[in-house]
Enzyme design. Structure first.
Site, PDB file in Angstrom:
ATOM      1  N   LYS A  83       1.008  -1.241   0.081  1.00 55.30           N
ATOM      2  CA  LYS A  83       0.115  -0.180   0.002  1.00 55.30           C
ATOM      3  C   LYS A  83       0.899   1.473  -0.319  1.00 55.30           C
ATOM      4  O   LYS A  83       0.646   2.433  -0.358  1.00 55.30           O
ATOM      5  CB  LYS A  83      -0.183  -0.294   1.436  1.00 55.30           C
ATOM      6  CG  LYS A  83      -2.202  -1.130   1.413  1.00 55.30           C
ATOM      7  CD  LYS A  83      -2.799  -0.773  -0.299  1.00 55.30           C
ATOM      8  CE  LYS A  83      -4.204  -1.778   0.281  1.00 55.30           C
ATOM      9  NZ  LYS A  83      -4.766  -1.755  -1.036  1.00 55.30           N
ATOM     10  N   GLU A 105      -9.740   6.849   1.699  1.00 55.26           N
ATOM     11  CA  GLU A 105     -10.502   6.646   2.116  1.00 55.26           C
ATOM     12  C   GLU A 105     -10.211   5.088   2.811  1.00 55.26           C
ATOM     13  O   GLU A 105      -9.217   4.639   2.330  1.00 55.26           O
ATOM     14  CB  GLU A 105     -11.994   5.915   1.056  1.00 55.26           C
ATOM     15  CG  GLU A 105     -11.513   4.463   0.288  1.00 55.26           C
ATOM     16  CD  GLU A 105      -9.975   4.826  -0.537  1.00 55.26           C
ATOM     17  OE1 GLU A 105      -9.827   6.511  -0.481  1.00 55.26           O
ATOM     18  OE2 GLU A 105      -9.417   4.140  -0.892  1.00 55.26           O
ATOM     19  N   SER A 393       1.228  -9.853  -0.765  1.00 55.57           N
ATOM     20  CA  SER A 393       0.900  -8.563  -1.205  1.00 55.57           C
ATOM     21  C   SER A 393       1.452  -7.741  -0.008  1.00 55.57           C
ATOM     22  O   SER A 393       1.725  -6.665   0.641  1.00 55.57           O
ATOM     23  CB  SER A 393       0.025  -8.183  -1.775  1.00 55.57           C
ATOM     24  OG  SER A 393      -1.322  -9.036  -0.767  1.00 55.57           O
TER      25      SER A 393
HETATM   26  C1  LIG Z   1      -7.415  -2.760  -0.574  1.00 52.41           C
HETATM   27  C2  LIG Z   1      -8.486  -1.347   0.318  1.00 52.41           C
HETATM   28  C3  LIG Z   1      -8.544  -0.218  -0.707  1.00 52.41           C
HETATM   29  C4  LIG Z   1      -8.499   1.111   0.254  1.00 52.41           C
HETATM   30  N1  LIG Z   1      -9.547   1.621  -0.623  1.00 52.41           N
HETATM   31  C5  LIG Z   1     -10.203   0.699  -1.780  1.00 52.41           C
HETATM   32  C6  LIG Z   1     -11.010   1.416  -2.695  1.00 52.41           C
HETATM   33  C7  LIG Z   1     -11.921   0.021  -3.669  1.00 52.41           C
HETATM   34  C8  LIG Z   1     -10.846  -1.100  -3.905  1.00 52.41           C
HETATM   35  C9  LIG Z   1      -9.991  -1.250  -2.633  1.00 52.41           C
HETATM   36  C10 LIG Z   1      -9.762  -1.000  -1.733  1.00 52.41           C
HETATM   37  C11 LIG Z   1      -8.121  -2.326   1.419  1.00 52.41           C
HETATM   38  N2  LIG Z   1     -10.238  -2.040   1.252  1.00 52.41           N
HETATM   39  C12 LIG Z   1      -8.377  -0.816   2.432  1.00 52.41           C
HETATM   40  O1  LIG Z   1      -9.111  -0.491   3.003  1.00 52.41           O
HETATM   41  O2  LIG Z   1      -6.816  -0.912   3.157  1.00 52.41           O
END
Ligand SMILES: C[C@@H](c1c[nH]c2ccccc12)[C@H](N)C(=O)O
Length: 418
Positions: A83, A105, A393
């Site tokens: 990330k 987000e 990952s």
């Molecule tokens: C994978 C990643 C994520 C963060 N934002 C996203 C937008 C679309 C798809 C996935 C994500 C995860 N849900 C997170 O919050 O880190």
């Protein structure tokens, strides 16, 4: 649109100026490396992020499957997942653009944490939108974000998960774009976000392609990566795929040998508890969007998504929060449609077994997301050729409680036998 019929900018007029400004910055700084932007990105990802990550031969898995299995160790990136590649790149870009505030987000909390770390590292105020449901079930990540100085805004709307968090962040951005950059968490959203995120994550595949040629003397027969939104997937695959719309990458001059097109690419989605979708209930007990989704617009892009006949976005499911998303990146939808990427999926149980297997056999505790890629190698190794690269990952410390609960619940052997 951006990738064949997929991608585009399906957003309210109010967002267009922000997207135009971002597209110009993407071209100047990321594609043209103006002011040495990409040099600073690479330097910070080395000194702060810990790149390059190893491409490590998995001796026990190679023995088990009687072929060469190499692991790309993105679990060793600072923060424990790939990330940071994207989060640091976008926060640095925001600085070059003269922005003073960062918003993002998060669902599972990994992207939120990476953005909070990058913002602290680059001295930028940061606000993270997170669904109320996720705030309650991902406490450790909420504490990490706050510890890195970020403000976490719980989103009460709807199901209080990732979908609403993205909507809320886009809403904020539409009225604050003068001084704010939106650091999106995957290769999703309106153009140029899917390319921007892909190009920051592409360090994964660029390193792996060089490392595998160094260690094994040739390109791999197949590359396997898990797919939620698709950022680690596109990051691992991009180096092996000519850019769909950018002629610069389509011809030989990019040093791309014909062999690149022979490298099989497998995107492993979350099969959840079953691939059967209950259209009536609007419930999908999986997140296998590429395999079972249909074309539609979500979060500003035309892509594949899990939707009911009336176009209602369905609640997705996965034992791994990071793959739990009803959409998927538009470029991945395009590459699956054109056959360059093979979409596959494994269910929750295969992922849990993958988690235990890598921990026990290789001494690496993988994220539940990455465990899906390992689950696929267990199921399909005979079809993957003699030389296989698997992207790990992220790290699995965050998942230990879930895995122990689920393992007991399913009465799974802690260390799956053959
Ligand atoms: C994978 C990643 C994520 C963060 N934002 C996203 C937008 C679309 C798809 C996935 C994500 C995860 N849900 C997170 O919050 O880190």
């Amino acid at each position: 649109a951006t990738f064949g019929d997929y991608g585009g900018q399906y957003v309210p007029e109010a967002l267009m100026p922000a997207l135009q400004e971002l597209e110009e910055a993407y071209e100047r700084y990321v594609l043209e490396n103006e002011d040495g932007f990409m040099d600073e990105f690479r330097e910070r990802m080395r000194d702060f992020g810990g790149r390059p990550t190893p491409l490590q031969r998995a001796d026990r898995l190679s023995e088990r499957y009687d072929r060469e299995i190499y692991l790309k160790r993105e679990d060793l990136v600072h923060g424990g997942a790939h990330k940071l590649n994207n989060a640091l790149g976008q926060v640095l870009l925001a600085k070059y653009m003269g922005k003073e505030r960062i918003i993002a987000e998060t669902g599972a909390g990994q992207h939120g944490t990476a953005t909070a770390m990058a913002a602290a590292h680059l001295d930028m105020p940061c606000e993270i939108y997170m669904g109320r449901t996720d705030v309650n079930r991902q406490r450790p990540n909420v504490y990490r974000m706050r510890m890195n100085g970020a403000e976490v805004n719980p989103v009460e709307a709807g199901s209080g998960t990732l979908k609403e968090a993205i909507n809320e962040t886009m809403r904020d951005w539409a009225t604050t774009v003068e001084n704010t950059h939106y650091v999106i968490g995957s290769v999703v959203g309106p153009h140029p976000f899917p390319k921007l995120v892909r190009d920051f994550q592409a360090v994964i595949g660029r390193e792996a392609r060089e490392q595998i040629r160094e260690k094994a003397g040739r390109l791999p027969d197949s590359v396997v990566a898990c797919a939620g939104g698709g950022s680690n997937t596109m990051g691992t695959f991009h180096e092996f795929v000519p850019d769909c719309a950018d002629p610069r990458f389509a011809n030989e001059s990019s040093g791309r040998s014909p062999r690149d097109d022979d490298v099989a690419l497998y995107a492993v989605e979350a099969g959840g508890s079953s691939l059967e979708i209950d259209a009536e209930e609007g419930l999908a007990p999986n997140s296998a969007t590429l395999s079972t989704g249909t074309d539609g617009v979500l979060h500003g892009a035309m892509t594949k998504l899990l939707q009911s006949e009336e176009g209602q976005i369905m609640e997705s499911h996965s034992v791994s929060a990071g793959l739990d998303y009803a959409g998927v990146g538009p470029e991945l939808s395009y590459l699956a449609e054109t056959g360059r990427v093979t979409p596959v999926s494994v269910d929750d149980e295969a992922a849990l077994n993958g988690f235990h297997r890598l921990s026990r056999l290789e001494g690496i505790i993988p994220a539940l997301e990455s465990s899906h890629a390992l689950g696929y190698v267990e199921e399909a190794h005979d079809e993957l050729g003699d030389l296989v690269v698997v992207n790990v990952s992220g790290r699995g410390d965050k998942d230990l409680e879930t895995v122990l609960e689920e393992t007991e619940k399913r009465d799974l052997e802690a260390a799956p036998e053959v």
